[in-house]
Design a protein around this motif. Structure first.
Motif, PDB file in Angstrom:
ATOM      1  N   ILE A 177     -16.738 -14.458   2.140  1.00  0.00           N
ATOM      2  CA  ILE A 177     -16.437 -13.133   2.695  1.00  0.00           C
ATOM      3  C   ILE A 177     -14.938 -12.906   2.783  1.00  0.00           C
ATOM      4  O   ILE A 177     -14.431 -11.903   2.315  1.00  0.00           O
ATOM      5  CB  ILE A 177     -17.097 -12.978   4.084  1.00  0.00           C
ATOM      6  N   TRP A 178     -14.221 -13.865   3.372  1.00  0.00           N
ATOM      7  CA  TRP A 178     -12.821 -13.543   3.631  1.00  0.00           C
ATOM      8  C   TRP A 178     -11.912 -13.624   2.412  1.00  0.00           C
ATOM      9  O   TRP A 178     -10.946 -12.889   2.330  1.00  0.00           O
ATOM     10  CB  TRP A 178     -12.263 -14.321   4.821  1.00  0.00           C
ATOM     11  N   ARG A 214     -21.072 -21.060   4.617  1.00  0.00           N
ATOM     12  CA  ARG A 214     -21.029 -21.463   6.023  1.00  0.00           C
ATOM     13  C   ARG A 214     -19.675 -21.218   6.638  1.00  0.00           C
ATOM     14  O   ARG A 214     -19.573 -20.811   7.782  1.00  0.00           O
ATOM     15  CB  ARG A 214     -21.371 -22.953   6.145  1.00  0.00           C
ATOM     16  N   ASN A 215     -18.603 -21.515   5.885  1.00  0.00           N
ATOM     17  CA  ASN A 215     -17.298 -21.265   6.487  1.00  0.00           C
ATOM     18  C   ASN A 215     -16.727 -19.903   6.079  1.00  0.00           C
ATOM     19  O   ASN A 215     -15.535 -19.674   6.177  1.00  0.00           O
ATOM     20  CB  ASN A 215     -16.324 -22.422   6.243  1.00  0.00           C
ATOM     21  N   PHE A 216     -17.592 -19.037   5.620  1.00  0.00           N
ATOM     22  CA  PHE A 216     -17.271 -17.616   5.356  1.00  0.00           C
ATOM     23  C   PHE A 216     -16.243 -17.402   4.254  1.00  0.00           C
ATOM     24  O   PHE A 216     -15.677 -16.330   4.150  1.00  0.00           O
ATOM     25  CB  PHE A 216     -16.781 -16.919   6.633  1.00  0.00           C
ATOM     26  N   LEU A 259      -3.812 -22.937   0.056  1.00  0.00           N
ATOM     27  CA  LEU A 259      -4.119 -23.322   1.437  1.00  0.00           C
ATOM     28  C   LEU A 259      -5.626 -23.468   1.644  1.00  0.00           C
ATOM     29  O   LEU A 259      -6.073 -24.263   2.459  1.00  0.00           O
ATOM     30  CB  LEU A 259      -3.546 -22.295   2.410  1.00  0.00           C
ATOM     31  N   GLY A 260      -6.397 -22.705   0.890  1.00  0.00           N
ATOM     32  CA  GLY A 260      -7.848 -22.785   1.045  1.00  0.00           C
ATOM     33  C   GLY A 260      -8.474 -23.985   0.367  1.00  0.00           C
ATOM     34  O   GLY A 260      -9.547 -24.425   0.759  1.00  0.00           O
ATOM     35  N   GLY A 278      -7.629 -28.939   1.193  1.00  0.00           N
ATOM     36  CA  GLY A 278      -8.386 -29.959   1.906  1.00  0.00           C
ATOM     37  C   GLY A 278      -9.680 -30.337   1.216  1.00  0.00           C
ATOM     38  O   GLY A 278     -10.441 -31.155   1.732  1.00  0.00           O
TER      39      GLY A 278
END
Lengths: 259, 66
Positions: free
Chosen positions: A22-23, A17-19, A86-87, A90
């Protein structure tokens, strides 16, 4: 177990959902592949930028394929670490802040499943991204320079994966232990940096340090032989992963019950 | 233009494509998301004008993950 799988699937779905699926792999591809490309086209880049006096001869030794691949790989221990920290900073702190964690934990979900399923989801993402990025770097290096044996590729891949897993687990730990995602990210990055610098500077004393895994992978690619200290370093890495994961469940439980 | 001829397009073209995917995906995400860190319009410009790094920056720090 089925409960754990549900949580794990939720984690994987959320990353769609938050891609993230992909990224993160694309970032890893671009990070790694830029290395063989720039070293291959460096003479042309210098020529087009100009600044060399007329008739200047600028001979550059062509780097070996192993060295190119090793420097591509080293991108993952700097920018790759940054992206991972950083990913994932959280991952638990963020959910606790916005109340999702509380919503899940009122159901009969064990703290252990909650933390480990999150950890496993990110673990899958990191290993798959690293694999996709690194195999593209390997392919580009093969096309532009020489083919590095696939066995060496897989060995260095596993060593890097192990180190990145340590980073990931430490980030999950701080994310569980602290309330703020920013603080968790900052501390994890600082810790990774300090450990890397210390074990780089004192490499004769800290051969077993897990951050040395990255230099051992580099040594394998450039020298063709795995240093003998790889084994203790890998074992330390595994031990740290288990310890930090256990502590994150423990601390998270304590904090959550207190809250 | 001489420079461009020397390039191996079979290797460069895939990178353009995945960069394009990254760009599109970051726009889709930006249009769906409610709030970003900093003004949304700023991120639109960063994504468009900062090649490669722009979309990655958006995903890493522009998204609010809390």
């Amino acid at each position: 177990m089925s409960q754990w799988m549900t949580l794990f699937n939720k984690e994987v779905l959320e990353m769609w959902r938050n891609f993230k699926w992909i990224w993160v792999p694309i970032t890893f591809i671009l990070l790694g592949v830029s290395e063989p490309l720039t070293s291959y086209y460096l003479p042309q880049i210098i020529k087009s930028v100009g600044g060399l006096p007329e008739g200047a001869i600028f001979e550059m030794p062509k780097p070996t394929a192993g060295a190119v691949l090793a420097s591509g790989l080293s991108q993952y221990s700097t920018f790759g670490v940054l992206v991972i920290v950083l990913g994932t900073m959280g991952i638990i702190a963020g959910e606790r802040k916005n109340g999702v964690a509380a919503m899940i934990l009122v159901k009969p979900v064990s703290y252990f499943s909650y933390v480990t399923s999150k950890w496993a989801g990110s673990l899958l993402l990191v290993w798959i991204s690293l694999f996709i990025g690194y195999i593209s770097t390997w392919y580009y290096t093969g096309q532009l320079f020489d083919w590095v044996p696939i066995g060496e590729f897989f060995q260095s891949f596993a060593l890097y994966g192990l180190w990145l897993t340590v980073i990931l687990t430490v980030t999950v730990f701080f994310s569980a232990a602290l309330l703020s995602p920013g603080l968790a990210g900052f501390i994890s990055l600082a810790l990774a940096l300090i450990v890397s610098i210390l074990s780089g500077a004192l490499s004769h004393l800290l051969e077993w340090s897990p951050s040395q895994l990255t230099s051992y992978a580099g040594a394998l690619l450039t020298g063709g032989k795995l240093p003998s200290d790889t084994m203790p370093a890998s074992l330390t890495a595994l031990l740290l992963i288990v310890l930090f994961l256990w502590f994150s469940v423990f601390l998270f439980k304590k904090k959550e019950l207190a809250a | 233009m001489e420079l461009l001829e020397g390039l191996n397009w079979g290797l460069i073209a895939p990178l353009f494509i995945i960069q394009l995917i990254l760009l599109i995906v970051s726009f889709v995400d930006l249009s769906r998301i409610e709030k970003t860190n900093g003004p949304k319009l700023l991120w639109v410009f960063i994504i468009i004008f900062v090649t490669i790094i722009g979309p990655i920056l958006y995903f890493v720090i522009g998204r609010r993950n809390d």
